[in-house]
Scaffold this motif. Structure first.
Motif, PDB file in Angstrom:
ATOM      1  N   TYR A   1       0.871  -1.172   0.000  1.00 10.54           N
ATOM      2  CA  TYR A   1       0.000   0.000   0.000  1.00 10.54           C
ATOM      3  C   TYR A   1       0.903   1.216   0.000  1.00 10.54           C
ATOM      4  N   VAL A   2       0.640   2.166  -0.905  1.00 15.53           N
ATOM      5  CA  VAL A   2       1.513   3.331  -1.065  1.00 15.53           C
ATOM      6  C   VAL A   2       0.842   4.572  -0.485  1.00 15.53           C
ATOM      7  N   THR A   3       1.556   5.259   0.387  1.00 13.72           N
ATOM      8  CA  THR A   3       1.089   6.526   0.939  1.00 13.72           C
ATOM      9  C   THR A   3       2.306   7.363   1.305  1.00 13.72           C
ATOM     10  N   GLY A   4       2.089   8.543   1.849  1.00 11.82           N
ATOM     11  CA  GLY A   4       3.216   9.392   2.240  1.00 11.82           C
ATOM     12  C   GLY A   4       3.677  10.293   1.116  1.00 11.82           C
ATOM     13  N   GLY A   5       4.805  10.920   1.331  1.00 10.00           N
ATOM     14  CA  GLY A   5       5.351  11.854   0.338  1.00 10.00           C
ATOM     15  C   GLY A   5       4.790  13.247   0.548  1.00 10.00           C
ATOM     16  N   GLY A   6       5.198  14.144  -0.303  1.00  6.21           N
ATOM     17  CA  GLY A   6       4.702  15.509  -0.205  1.00  6.21           C
ATOM     18  C   GLY A   6       4.437  16.073  -1.600  1.00  6.21           C
ATOM     19  N   PRO A   7       3.180  16.427  -1.895  1.00  2.14           N
ATOM     20  CA  PRO A   7       2.050  16.372  -0.961  1.00  2.14           C
ATOM     21  C   PRO A   7       1.584  14.936  -0.698  1.00  2.14           C
TER      22      PRO A   7
ATOM     23  N   GLN B   1     -15.802   7.970  -4.370  1.00  2.00           N
ATOM     24  CA  GLN B   1     -15.774   7.920  -2.915  1.00  2.00           C
ATOM     25  C   GLN B   1     -14.358   7.770  -2.348  1.00  2.00           C
ATOM     26  N   PHE B   2     -13.531   6.943  -2.998  1.00  3.25           N
ATOM     27  CA  PHE B   2     -12.178   6.677  -2.500  1.00  3.25           C
ATOM     28  C   PHE B   2     -11.204   6.524  -3.673  1.00  3.25           C
ATOM     29  N   ILE B   3      -9.935   6.798  -3.386  1.00  4.04           N
ATOM     30  CA  ILE B   3      -8.858   6.575  -4.338  1.00  4.04           C
ATOM     31  C   ILE B   3      -7.632   6.116  -3.552  1.00  4.04           C
ATOM     32  N   LEU B   4      -6.917   5.147  -4.082  1.00  2.00           N
ATOM     33  CA  LEU B   4      -5.722   4.667  -3.385  1.00  2.00           C
ATOM     34  C   LEU B   4      -4.729   4.073  -4.372  1.00  2.00           C
ATOM     35  N   GLN B   5      -3.505   3.902  -3.879  1.00  2.00           N
ATOM     36  CA  GLN B   5      -2.423   3.433  -4.748  1.00  2.00           C
ATOM     37  C   GLN B   5      -1.668   2.292  -4.064  1.00  2.00           C
TER      38      GLN B   5
END
Length: 273
Positions: free
Chosen positions: A102-108, A126-130
């Motif tokens: 699951y990918v998250t973090g970084g800026g922005p 409703q949702f989006i994810l990577q």
């Protein structure tokens, strides 16, 4: 054999169970086999490897649909968007077979929840994810990029899934992008409808939208409660075969009891005479 000895002597013990008990054991064994096959199909390797032709769901090789190879599919699900999002994120975070992230973090670092924005066109998103899918030779920064968006669709959801071969120069994917998406969806254990559609790439002609059921073997068309159709077919056939055996065994047992009862009645009649 011991079975023939048990039947001939009509003994009942731990080593000589009665025929009804044997039928129950056969049914229990069939159930265990079905569960084992379902687990294997759901949690096997997600890698197409050096011989994709021998790996399920690796027969959608793409060539350059997104510059690099890619695959975009869409599926309708009866589950609500919140549940679909939770299950997809959970599977990505678990790694499944150690290849997903699951990918998250970084800026922005935008959030996954789109509901505060009240988007209704072109879809009520409703949702989006990577996520990321890693293969032995292509992992981490070179791992395939996975993108997902989830929209409300009637009382359920519409899930769009995208996979892109990340490393530069990846014109072809040997079917890996479709395989990654199919494998992840099966492992969410979510029930899906039959309109599992290839929107773009996945080995189809550029610009053509095509239902998977129009050109894919039944094992690749759908899953029911997370179990592939091929597994359910196997379980059904095994159950029918074992039901026939159990019926035969039970019939033999009843016939034997009838014969014994008849013999006992005849003995009583002779005794009375």
């Amino acid at each position: 054999s011991r079975l023939h000895t048990c039947i001939r002597t009509r003994r009942t013990s731990f080593l000589c169970p009665n025929l009804e008990d044997m039928a129950r054991l056969l049914f229990a064994f069939a159930a265990l086999v079905g569960v084992a096959v379902a687990i294997e199909e759901a949690t096997g390797s997600s890698i197409c490897g050096d011989d994709p032709a021998k790996v399920p769901d690796c027969n959608h090789e793409d060539l350059g649909s997104c510059g690099n190879a890619c695959c975009v599919v869409e599926v309708s699900l009866p589950a609500a968007p919140t549940e679909v999002y939770a299950r997809v994120k959970e599977v990505l975070s678990s790694g499944i077979d150690g290849t997903f992230e699951y990918v998250t973090g970084g800026g922005p670092n935008p959030g996954d929840d789109l509901r505060p924005y009240k988007i209704d066109q072109p879809k009520p998103f409703q949702f989006i994810l990577q996520g990321r899918h890693n293969a032995p030779q292509y992992k981490d920064e070179d791992g395939d990029i996975l993108d997902f968006n989830i929209a409300a669709h009637g009382s359920g959801s519409s899930l769009r899934m995208f996979s892109l071969s990340r490393v530069h120069g990846a014109l072809g994917d040997a079917g890996q992008n479709f395989k990654s998406l199919s494998f992840l969806l099966k492992n969410t254990q979510l029930a899906i409808s039959t309109d599992f559609t290839i929107v773009h790439g996945c080995g189809k002609a550029i610009g053509v939208s095509m239902a998977v059921s129009e050109g894919v073997a039944p094992a690749e068309q759908s899953v029911i409660a997370g179990v592939p159709v091929s597994t359910l077919s196997f379980i059904a056939l095994a159950s029918m075969a074992l039901a026939a055996v159990a019926a035969f065994v039970t019939g033999r047992s009843r016939a034997a009891r009838t014969v014994r009862a008849g013999a006992s009645s005849e003995g009583l009649l002779k005794a009375e005479v």
